[in-house]
Design an enzyme around this catalytic site. Structure first.
Site, PDB file in Angstrom:
ATOM      1  N   ARG A  80       5.517 -12.823   9.839  1.00  0.00           N
ATOM      2  CA  ARG A  80       6.213 -11.565   9.594  1.00  0.00           C
ATOM      3  C   ARG A  80       7.647 -11.639  10.078  1.00  0.00           C
ATOM      4  O   ARG A  80       7.940 -12.360  11.033  1.00  0.00           O
ATOM      5  CB  ARG A  80       5.540 -10.428  10.372  1.00  0.00           C
ATOM      6  CG  ARG A  80       4.176 -10.068   9.920  1.00  0.00           C
ATOM      7  CD  ARG A  80       3.616  -8.975  10.811  1.00  0.00           C
ATOM      8  NE  ARG A  80       3.918  -7.649  10.312  1.00  0.00           N
ATOM      9  CZ  ARG A  80       3.167  -7.005   9.420  1.00  0.00           C
ATOM     10  NH1 ARG A  80       2.079  -7.560   8.953  1.00  0.00           N
ATOM     11  NH2 ARG A  80       3.499  -5.808   9.007  1.00  0.00           N
ATOM     12  N   GLU A 123       0.872  -1.169   0.000  1.00  0.00           N
ATOM     13  CA  GLU A 123       0.000   0.000   0.000  1.00  0.00           C
ATOM     14  C   GLU A 123       0.913   1.223   0.000  1.00  0.00           C
ATOM     15  O   GLU A 123       1.779   1.342   0.873  1.00  0.00           O
ATOM     16  CB  GLU A 123      -0.884  -0.002   1.254  1.00  0.00           C
ATOM     17  CG  GLU A 123      -1.851   1.160   1.254  1.00  0.00           C
ATOM     18  CD  GLU A 123      -2.783   1.195   2.447  1.00  0.00           C
ATOM     19  OE1 GLU A 123      -2.766   0.266   3.277  1.00  0.00           O
ATOM     20  OE2 GLU A 123      -3.526   2.192   2.540  1.00  0.00           O
ATOM     21  N   LYS A 134       4.307   0.782   9.671  1.00  0.00           N
ATOM     22  CA  LYS A 134       4.392   2.015   8.891  1.00  0.00           C
ATOM     23  C   LYS A 134       3.813   3.198   9.660  1.00  0.00           C
ATOM     24  O   LYS A 134       4.296   4.320   9.536  1.00  0.00           O
ATOM     25  CB  LYS A 134       3.678   1.839   7.548  1.00  0.00           C
ATOM     26  CG  LYS A 134       4.566   1.165   6.523  1.00  0.00           C
ATOM     27  CD  LYS A 134       3.960   1.247   5.136  1.00  0.00           C
ATOM     28  CE  LYS A 134       2.985   0.113   4.934  1.00  0.00           C
ATOM     29  NZ  LYS A 134       2.509   0.015   3.546  1.00  0.00           N
TER      30      LYS A 134
HETATM   31  P1  ATP Z   1       1.019  -1.715   7.832  1.00  0.00           P
HETATM   32  O1  ATP Z   1       2.363  -1.489   8.479  1.00  0.00           O
HETATM   33  O2  ATP Z   1       0.362  -0.430   7.435  1.00  0.00           O
HETATM   34  O3  ATP Z   1       0.166  -2.696   8.542  1.00  0.00           O
HETATM   35  P2  ATP Z   1       1.932  -3.590   5.914  1.00  0.00           P
HETATM   36  O4  ATP Z   1       3.225  -3.703   6.621  1.00  0.00           O
HETATM   37  O5  ATP Z   1       1.014  -4.737   5.862  1.00  0.00           O
HETATM   38  O6  ATP Z   1       1.182  -2.329   6.415  1.00  0.00           O
HETATM   39  P3  ATP Z   1       1.746  -3.419   3.056  1.00  0.00           P
HETATM   40  O7  ATP Z   1       2.149  -2.312   2.187  1.00  0.00           O
HETATM   41  O8  ATP Z   1       0.331  -3.826   3.049  1.00  0.00           O
HETATM   42  O9  ATP Z   1       2.236  -3.029   4.476  1.00  0.00           O
HETATM   43  O10 ATP Z   1       2.673  -4.675   2.807  1.00  0.00           O
HETATM   44  C1  ATP Z   1       2.961  -5.208   1.540  1.00  0.00           C
HETATM   45  C2  ATP Z   1       3.319  -6.662   1.678  1.00  0.00           C
HETATM   46  O11 ATP Z   1       4.428  -6.820   2.542  1.00  0.00           O
HETATM   47  C3  ATP Z   1       2.169  -7.450   2.288  1.00  0.00           C
HETATM   48  O12 ATP Z   1       1.989  -8.634   1.530  1.00  0.00           O
HETATM   49  C4  ATP Z   1       2.635  -7.742   3.662  1.00  0.00           C
HETATM   50  O13 ATP Z   1       2.099  -8.944   4.133  1.00  0.00           O
HETATM   51  C5  ATP Z   1       4.144  -7.789   3.526  1.00  0.00           C
HETATM   52  N1  ATP Z   1       4.800  -7.427   4.791  1.00  0.00           N
HETATM   53  C6  ATP Z   1       4.594  -6.304   5.502  1.00  0.00           C
HETATM   54  N2  ATP Z   1       5.314  -6.314   6.642  1.00  0.00           N
HETATM   55  C7  ATP Z   1       5.993  -7.477   6.657  1.00  0.00           C
HETATM   56  C8  ATP Z   1       6.904  -8.086   7.571  1.00  0.00           C
HETATM   57  N3  ATP Z   1       7.250  -7.485   8.704  1.00  0.00           N
HETATM   58  N4  ATP Z   1       7.420  -9.294   7.259  1.00  0.00           N
HETATM   59  C9  ATP Z   1       7.081  -9.889   6.096  1.00  0.00           C
HETATM   60  N5  ATP Z   1       6.241  -9.372   5.199  1.00  0.00           N
HETATM   61  C10 ATP Z   1       5.681  -8.185   5.459  1.00  0.00           C
END
Ligand code: ATP
Ligand code: MG
Length: 560
Positions: A259, A33, A269
């Site tokens: 994660r 996003e 974020k």
């Molecule tokens: P927010 O921090 O706003 O919750 P988000 O970290 O989920 O958002 P996105 O932009 O939706 O951010 O993430 C893009 C992709 O990266 C998604 O498929 C998400 O699952 C993956 N992702 C985000 N954070 C992690 C993490 N810490 N480890 C592994 N994958 C991640």
């Protein structure tokens, strides 16, 4: 395919799907996003999504999940593209947006309405919350749930046409208000929002919800394996419900993994944005930030980040990885590549009283001890030198093998010197050392075979180049700041120190982005934002040794 065992459960599934002929080619997507910069957690997701496709001759989409206008911006879109590319991945012509599919998504919503699987609800937001029930109590059906199909179609069309204000109505899936899974209690599909979208402008006044948009975008792009983080496990029944209802030509499969969390760092974020907004750091690319942009500016090589997530693996278990693991990957990567140089971070003057006033000798210095092919350079040596303050101790313990009163030490690539006198200021601080050098001990060509235990680095005062050197440390004082009630309370007040260092003259021409090892100190590079040849600004990428290792292990153990 390689004949080695797939290295994680996702690669195992992919391997089987190719072997069985279920898929001819793997198609994945990375769906950020654009509401912030990418961080170390995203590096894992990027490497996984692009990695599994590349390893099997498949393809990957970079798809912006832009269903939340207002929070998203072009700055973030550009940063994300730059970061993914820098990490070494290529989406070729597969750059897409959820908003590219607003039209077919709307058609899919109309289909759901027509088959009696979606309805327009006129309850207020508060009422919807009340009707939803709780984890222990079932929800209640909305009184609008059984609106006739024709009425739903008419209302949905008018929602789209912008006839109603924000919040007046909602398109919802008709699933099960008593489901133990809250995600199945008639989730929203479309909400009314009179707001401009960075990509579609004012074309729409309704916007699809993430779950719906994401599932159907996966189907439209013929994604074979939709890889996401564990918090979406409870959304998988909804993902599959959309596919069961709408029966798209292609059916993607959602698979969840845990994660990646980095110790002493934040990977939300929202919180990273707060650090930027509150000026706690100097922007999303502050070298202390665990963002890709921050780590790049700090000087972390892309290959080190890829290696780091590879070592972390892909699992279903939550993990908090030590910062030391990341830093070790950076060190290993830089160790081979970086030429050695000399610089003094906290200078103390040494005057060699028996060295001629105007003489300058050129000392030959190896550029890399393990790689003679990288050659040598000439270092000017003269009567006045800078050495590191902590390479001298007035009251030294017996095992202190650097300089002390009446002690001897070797100057790297230079001579053995002896400390005769210690000069102090009125405050009693040591400001200068008077030493003598032994002319027979010149490195390489000296006639004396005298040995001393310690060797220290130095820079000739007359030839030194001043630089602002930024020494970075952990942004937080606890291993898991993500779970702190208030991250402000666990900020490390000493995460940035700036010193005016004295560098050997060859460093005046240090190429931007080129990492070097300052002997005995660590790896350094120019700052991509503020460095100029006239006013050098240098970042410490990482120290030579992990000074946090012990502390970090303890902290991690305490937190389980
Ligand atoms: P927010 O921090 O706003 O919750 P988000 O970290 O989920 O958002 P996105 O932009 O939706 O951010 O993430 C893009 C992709 O990266 C998604 O498929 C998400 O699952 C993956 N992702 C985000 N954070 C992690 C993490 N810490 N480890 C592994 N994958 C991640
Ligand atoms: Mg998300």
């Amino acid at each position: 395919m390689s004949d080695t065992e797939p290295r994680d459960f996702i690669r195992q599934i992919i391997h089987e799907d190719l072997e069985s002929g279920k898929h001819q080619q793997i198609v994945t997507r990375f769906p950020p996003e654009p509401n912030g910069y990418l961080h170390i957690g995203h590096v894992m997701s990027i490497c996984l999504n692009f990695g599994v496709a590349a390893e099997t001759g498949g393809r990957t989409y970079l798809r912006f999940d832009d269903t939340n206008p207002g929070k998203e911006s072009e700055e973030y879109v550009e940063a994300i593209e730059r970061d993914v590319r820098w990490l070494g991945f290529d989406w070729e012509d597969r750059l897409t947006h959820a908003s590219d599919y607003f039209e077919p998504l709307y058609d899919a919503a109309v289909s759901l309405v027509k088959m009696g699987s979606a309805y327009v609800d006129s309850l207020s937001a508060d009422e919807i919350r009340e009707y939803r029930g709780t984890l222990t109590e079932p929800g209640k059906n909305s009184p609008y749930r059984d609106r006739p199909v024709e009425e739903n179609l008419d209302l949905l069309e008018r929602m789209r046409a912008g006839e109603f204000p924000d919040g007046e109505m909602l398109l919802r899936a008709k699933i099960d208000m008593s489901s133990p899974n809250m995600n199945l209690r008639d989730p929203a599909l479309y909400r009314i929002r009179h707001i401009s979208h960075q990509h579609t402008g004012d074309a729409w006044s309704i916007y699809p919800m993430y779950d719906f948009a994401h599932t159907m975008s996966d189907a439209f792009e013929e994604i074979t394996h939709s890889l996401c983080t564990l918090e979406f496990e409870d959304h998988r029944p909804l993902y599959n419900w959309f596919l069961d209802q709408l029966k798209p030509a292609h059916r993607p499969r959602q698979i969840e993994f845990s994660r990646l969390n980095l110790a002493f760092a934040i990977t939300s974020k929202r919180k990273l944005n707060a650090l930027v907004e509150e000026n706690i750091v100097a922007g999303w690319n502050d070298p202390r930030m665990p963002t890709i942009a921050g780590m790049r500016r700090r000087g972390y090589p892309a290959a080190a980040l890829r290696e780091f997530v590879k070592r972390g693996g892909v699992t279903k278990k939550d993990k908090l990885i030590e910062m030391g693991v990341l830093e070790n990957c950076v060190r290993e990567n830089l160790g081979d590549e970086s030429e050695r140089r000399m610089a003094v971070l906290r200078p103390l003057k040494v005057v060699l009283t028996n060295y001629p006033e105007d003489e300058v000798e050129m000392m030959e210095a190896m550029n890399h001890p393990g790689r003679p092919e990288l050659g040598t350079r000439q270092l000017p040596f003269s009567r006045e030198l800078w050495i590191e303050q902590d390479d001298f101790m007035e009251e030294a313990p017996r095992k202190f093998f650097r300089l002390k009163p009446e002690g001897e030490v070797r100057l790297r690539f230079g001579y053995i010197i002896r400390c005769d006198d210690v000069i102090k200021n009125d405050a009693g601080e040591v400001i200068e050392l008077r030493c003598t050098y032994d002319p027979d001990t010149r490195s390489g060509t000296g006639t004396s075979d005298r040995k001393v235990k310690g060797t220290i680095h130095w820079v000739s005062c007359a030839h030194a180049v001043d630089a602002n050197v930024r020494l970075y440390d952990r942004l937080f004082t606890v291993a898991n700041p993500n779970s702190a009630d208030d991250f402000h309370a666990v900020l490390n007040a000493d995460s940035l120190k700036t010193v005016v260092a004295k560098m050997e003259p060859s460093l005046a021409a240090l190429a931007p982005g080129q990492p070097v090892q300052f002997e005995r100190l660590g790896y350094f590079c120019t700052d991509s934002e503020e460095h100029t040849e006239q006013a050098p600004v240098i970042n410490r990428i990482v120290t030579l040794r992990d000074s946090w290792a012990k502390l970090e292990k303890q902290a991690m153990q305490q937190q389980g």
